[in-house]
Enzyme design. Sequence first.
Site, PDB file in Angstrom:
ATOM      1  N   CYS A  77       0.811  -1.225   0.000  1.00  0.00           N
ATOM      2  CA  CYS A  77       0.000   0.000   0.000  1.00  0.00           C
ATOM      3  C   CYS A  77       0.844   1.275   0.000  1.00  0.00           C
ATOM      4  CB  CYS A  77      -0.998  -0.005   1.151  1.00  0.00           C
ATOM      5  SG  CYS A  77      -0.302  -0.273   2.786  1.00  0.00           S
ATOM      6  N   ASP A 279      -7.405   5.679  -1.366  1.00  0.00           N
ATOM      7  CA  ASP A 279      -7.117   4.449  -0.629  1.00  0.00           C
ATOM      8  C   ASP A 279      -6.658   3.358  -1.596  1.00  0.00           C
ATOM      9  OD1 ASP A 279      -7.061   2.246   1.009  1.00  0.00           O
ATOM     10  OD2 ASP A 279      -9.076   2.507   1.813  1.00  0.00           O
ATOM     11  N   HIS A 281      -6.208   0.232  -0.892  1.00  0.00           N
ATOM     12  CA  HIS A 281      -6.563  -1.095  -0.383  1.00  0.00           C
ATOM     13  C   HIS A 281      -7.749  -1.709  -1.127  1.00  0.00           C
ATOM     14  CE1 HIS A 281      -4.364   0.912   2.924  1.00  0.00           C
ATOM     15  NE2 HIS A 281      -3.822  -0.281   3.056  1.00  0.00           N
TER      16      HIS A 281
END
Length: 398
Positions: A77, A279, A281
Amino acid sequence: MESVLSKYENQITIFADYLEEFPDTDELVWILGKQHLLKTEKSKLLSDISARLWFTYRRKFSPIGGTGPSSDAGWGCMLRCGQMMLAQALICRHLGRDWNWEKQKEQPKEYQRILQCFLDRKDCCYSIHQMAQMGVGEGKSIGEWFGPNTVAQVLKKLALFDEWNSLAVYVSMDNTVVIEDIKKMCRTLSLSADTPAERPLESLTASNQSKGPSACCTAWKPLLLIVPLRLGINQINPVYVDAFKECFKMPQSLGALGGKPNNAYYFIGFLGDELIFLDPHTTQTFVDTEENGTADDQTFHCLQPPQRMNILNLDPSVALGFFCKEEKDFDSWCSLVQKEILKENLRMFELVQKHPSHWPPFVPPAKPEVTTTGAEFIDSTEQLEEFDLEEDFEILSI
């Protein structure tokens, strides 16, 4: 049909749902140096956010290093956030901050070339493969989670092999940005053939002034400035909040890398005391170039609701990013820092004119002597011995 749905998984294109995530307020939203008034500019805000390149976990790419992982889910990430920050710098460099992406429309050739720098293949200069293997030189095993400072060091080293984008990457140390070192690096690395590289900075400056206003710009290598910081010990110190938010207002802003332990986000702006972030993820399938040499970009732009978090929930380990295409942009940034950051009693970082006397001499980074060029040189971790390990940044006094 299932393969088509899988290709575009996690993509939400209903704009009304996207905008409902923002409260009804008169407050300004700041996104990478641009302001938006929610009540009257919601669609412009949407367009601005969705135009950012969005890099997420991917699966089914070729194994890293030949025998390593074929997905970065669970560990990549921060690498993806670093890619997003760098991609924003390249967009500003080639297309400008005001350029906007439009879905399913033909994009400029520079855009496609930028995107291909980040595809998940070992021959792409900023791929997950290159970043993970360069991280070995920073003491990180392939598959290990990176912090903001490590990603900054990796980008600095990979940029040495990127001749097309031709960026000078400066990563501050000890919470200090040195103006003299940056100008030496950006001017020296972009000298013309008839200007000796060993000429002192003062001589170069005088020469540029004698040649007229355009000479200074042509002698400046576009700057990616990354400032790793630790704004507290276990949590962010509230005294830094206002200064941190001011950085997103600067025209040179590339946002910030950070998040929570082992959970990285790319912060692109703020609303009140909430940070807005992209994000990484989400796990998507690897995308390669097509027969015409372009890559399908539909999964590289986030059309989901932008996420927000209270700034006090931010882990204190962060890295700020700024892009200065010309020397005047850097000079303007220095003025803004002196006005907005250095006025605080407890400064978030220092900006100094001269190289500290107790530091080792500053030497502009140079590409190591290797037998191949470009991204291909990092085919194994043995080739990373040319690079010295970088020390972690220090904790700010609180």
